[in-house]
Structure formats: C-alpha cells, structure tokens
Design an enzyme around this catalytic site. Structure first.
Site, mmCIF file in Angstrom:
data_model
loop_
_atom_site.group_PDB
_atom_site.id
_atom_site.type_symbol
_atom_site.label_atom_id
_atom_site.label_comp_id
_atom_site.label_asym_id
_atom_site.label_seq_id
_atom_site.Cartn_x
_atom_site.Cartn_y
_atom_site.Cartn_z
ATOM 1 N N LYS A 158 0.838 -1.205 0.000
ATOM 2 C CA LYS A 158 0.000 0.000 0.000
ATOM 3 C C LYS A 158 0.874 1.257 0.000
ATOM 4 O O LYS A 158 2.076 1.182 0.311
ATOM 5 C CB LYS A 158 -0.921 -0.017 1.226
ATOM 6 C CG LYS A 158 -0.184 -0.001 2.564
ATOM 7 C CD LYS A 158 -1.122 -0.357 3.730
ATOM 8 C CE LYS A 158 -0.359 -0.349 5.047
ATOM 9 N NZ LYS A 158 -1.181 -0.863 6.157
ATOM 10 N N TYR A 167 16.833 30.244 9.417
ATOM 11 C CA TYR A 167 15.663 31.043 9.827
ATOM 12 C C TYR A 167 15.592 31.187 11.346
ATOM 13 O O TYR A 167 15.813 30.225 12.080
ATOM 14 C CB TYR A 167 14.377 30.345 9.374
ATOM 15 C CG TYR A 167 14.021 30.511 7.929
ATOM 16 C CD1 TYR A 167 13.840 31.770 7.363
ATOM 17 C CD2 TYR A 167 13.820 29.389 7.129
ATOM 18 C CE1 TYR A 167 13.479 31.901 6.030
ATOM 19 C CE2 TYR A 167 13.455 29.513 5.802
ATOM 20 C CZ TYR A 167 13.282 30.777 5.256
ATOM 21 O OH TYR A 167 12.916 30.892 3.956
HETATM 22 C C1 LIG Z 1 -0.496 -1.868 6.833
HETATM 23 C C2 LIG Z 1 -1.150 -3.155 7.214
HETATM 24 C C3 LIG Z 1 -0.416 -4.346 7.260
HETATM 25 C C4 LIG Z 1 1.090 -4.373 7.183
HETATM 26 O O1 LIG Z 1 1.572 -3.970 8.453
HETATM 27 P P1 LIG Z 1 3.132 -3.869 8.793
HETATM 28 O O2 LIG Z 1 3.138 -3.452 10.232
HETATM 29 O O3 LIG Z 1 3.687 -2.819 7.897
HETATM 30 O O4 LIG Z 1 3.732 -5.198 8.572
HETATM 31 C C5 LIG Z 1 -1.118 -5.534 7.454
HETATM 32 N N1 LIG Z 1 -2.451 -5.531 7.644
HETATM 33 C C6 LIG Z 1 -3.192 -4.390 7.652
HETATM 34 C C7 LIG Z 1 -4.656 -4.465 7.886
HETATM 35 C C8 LIG Z 1 -2.560 -3.168 7.457
HETATM 36 O O5 LIG Z 1 -3.292 -2.043 7.483
#
Ligand SMILES: *Cc1c(COP(=O)(O)O)cnc(C)c1O
Length: 347
Positions: free
Chosen positions: A33, A242
């Site tokens: 994702k 800054y």
């Molecule tokens: C993002 C996510 C994962 C992966 O999690 P990690 O901690 O990055 O391994 C797995 N399941 C769900 C539902 C997620 O939202």
C-alpha cells in the site's frame, strides 16, 4: 545536480521478504500500500512477485488497479478498505478482492458483484476497520453462504510482544472464526514475530519487507545522499538559518545541503540528527528549511560534494526516532523530489 538521491536496494527487499516467509507458518503475502511504503510500487511489487510473492494487499481499489497493471493477471490483490461506493467497476475490471468490513459493504458487494471474490475483515478490538463481533454474528450465515475466500483481522499492539492486547485479539479472532473452514489471516510484521499461533494460513508483512522496526535482523533497504550546494566559514557569534535559532560558539565551517522538510526531513528532526561523510557524523545546525539544511562540517578535512542522511550508521528507525515518529511515517513522507535509484533490478 542539486536533487538528492534515495537508493532502494531491491535485493534487500527480496531477502527481507524471504526471511518473513521463512518465519511464517504457511503462506506469506506482501503489503505494498501507499506506493510500497513510499519506495515505488512498480519496482518493489515486481521484485517481490519475481521472488515468489503471489498475494498482495493494498489500501484502496485505485492502488489495486495500478498494481494489477504492474503485475498482470496472476496474483491475488486484496483491498483493505473493502468495497466502497464507486469501487465496483475497478473491482470488477481488475479482478480485485475487497475485504468487506461492514454490513453495508456486504450488501453492496452481494448486490453488485455477486460472482466476484471477496474476503471478510473482522474487528477484534482495534476499532479501526472490520465488522464488530455483534455485526459478524448477525450476518455470518449470509456472508459464509457467499463463499468468502479469506477472513482476516489486524492486531493493534503487535509491536509490543508483552502487550496483553495481543492475546485478547488472538482469542477473539479464534472465537469469531471457530469452525469456519476458510483461509485466515491475522499477523502483519509484528504479529509474525509474536509466534506461530498468530500466523494462521496467511501472514501480511509490510514494514519488515522495507527493513524497519519491529522487524529484527533485517537488511537496510534505503540509503539517502544529499548534494552539498555551498560551503562557508563563519565566526563565533554568527547564526545559521531562519529565526537565528543556532549561534556558533567558535569558528565553524558550514555546508548547505539540498534537501529539507519538503523531502520528509521533518523540522522537528533537528539537532540530534547528523549527516555523514564516510564514518564521520556532522550535526544539523539551525532550522531545517523547505529545501535546505545547514550542517556543521568543521570536523571534516575535505570539502564533500554530498553527505549521507541514511546509511548503516543512521538508519531509518534512528532518524524516525529523532523526529518523534516511526519508520513507516518517515518512508511514506519522502516526497516526490528525490531521484530514486533502484539497485538489483532484474532483467
Ligand atoms: C499496513 C497493514 C499491514 C502491514 O503492516 P506492517 O506493520 O507494515 O507489517 C497488514 N495488515 C493491515 C490491515 C494493514 O493495514
């Protein structure tokens, strides 16, 4: 060129996934994702697919459609956000598998895409996504009659192995899925490390693939190099940046490097963070600007043409900690401006 470079090591990504696969009891998916945690879904997903990953998870149907275009027809692509209004065409045309997380979504899917695969997402206590135990009891029979291909839930505290929430969620998941003979999934990276009772039929690692905590003994995946634009000598009492927030107490040599908060180097990262030339760490001085950062290079006996922000001495986890955040947020905040260079691209 003043553009900074992120070097992404696809071989490290492959090996980290293989390690997670070795620990997992049964199948291992890959979570890609948010553009593969900011590292580039095209290159990352292809590398993992060639390495044997055949099941992928993304957050939205749009991400799923993009991934289908990258990987072709074969892999299974699951959508965490389920079947939203207006997702129907994407799910249908790109053969995506929504993880249905409410009774509303179940009705939508069964009305609009009755023949299309889906999974079920249950909420076992995190109160984020998924059907609550009561909702599940109410629609379980109807949902199961439609033949879901996966039942999953997500752990809230898996990065802390001692947290009692882990066992509570495990027991809730077991109770909700008891006697149901469908593929089950509970563990992301943290859950994989909790032990085999958390693995069920499929694990869903994300961050471990990308080389960050809570994964242990993984390979670092990225390196960041930032060009030096200018070097100047300043006297004691002069300020940098800054707001005059930093005043020199001695004669110093200051390098101005070409990256800033627009590149995900958060302003709060501040003065605990160093830029490296070979083994030598040089502290950030003054405020981080949008495109520029001042660095005290007095200790160097060369004039570097670039400095390293992420390397074996200053890992993603370490800089994230300096900024009061986690590796996930650092990686997904890197921004669009970097020159992204991929090591280990397969022919
Ligand atoms: C993002 C996510 C994962 C992966 O999690 P990690 O901690 O990055 O391994 C797995 N399941 C769900 C539902 C997620 O939202």
């Amino acid at each position: 060129m003043a553009t900074a470079t992120v070097t992404i090591d696809l071989n490290a990504i492959r090996q980290n996934w293989q390690k997670l696969r070795t620990i997992s009891s049964k199948d291992t998916a890959a979570v890609v994702k948010a553009n593969a945690y900011g590292l580039g879904v095209k290159q990352v997903a292809k590398a993992l697919y060639d390495e044997g990953a055949k099941i992928f998870f993304v957050a939205t149907a749009e991400e799923g459609a993009e991934l289908r275009f990258i990987l072709g027809k074969i892999p299974e692509i699951y959508i965490f956000s389920g079947h939203m209004i207006d997702d129907t065409e994407l799910i249908k045309n790109h053969n995506l598998i929504p993880l249905i997380n409410s009774i509303d979504q179940l009705s939508r899917h069964s009305e609009l895409l009755k023949e299309k695969k889906f999974g079920v997402q249950l909420d076992t206590g995190m109160n984020r996504l998924g059907m609550e135990p009561m909702e599940w009891e109410a629609v379980k029979e109807r949902a199961l009659s439609l033949n879901p291909v996966l039942i999953m839930s997500h752990l809230a505290c898996a990065d802390d192995p001692k947290h009692k929430m882990n066992v509570t969620q495990l027991n809730t998941f077991r109770n909700l899925t008891n006697k149901i003979n469908i593929k089950k999934s509970l563990a992301a990276t943290g859950g994989i490390l909790l032990g085999p009772e958390y693995h069920f039929d499929l694990t869903r690692p994300g961050i471990g693939i990308y080389g960050c905590s809570p994964m242990k003994d993984c390979l670092p995946v990225i390196k960041i190099d930032i060009p030096v634009i200018q070097i100047r000598d300043i006297r004691s009492g002069e300020t940098v940046g800054y707001g005059n927030t930093w005043t020199s107490t001695a004669k110093k040599r200051i390098a101005t490097i070409s990256a800033g908060y627009a590149d995900g180097i958060f302003r709060v990262t501040g003065q605990k963070t160093k830029l490296y030339f070979e083994e030598i760490g040089c502290p950030i001085v003054g405020r981080i600007s949008m495109d520029l950062i001042g660095v005290d290079i007095t200790d160097l006996n060369v004039e570097p043409d670039k400095l390293e922000l992420i390397n074996s001495q200053q890992t993603v986890d370490k800089i994230a900690k300096c900024a009061g955040t986690i590796g996930y947020e650092f990686l997904t905040s890197l921004g669009h401006r970097y020159n992204r260079y991929y090591k280990g691209v397969s022919k």
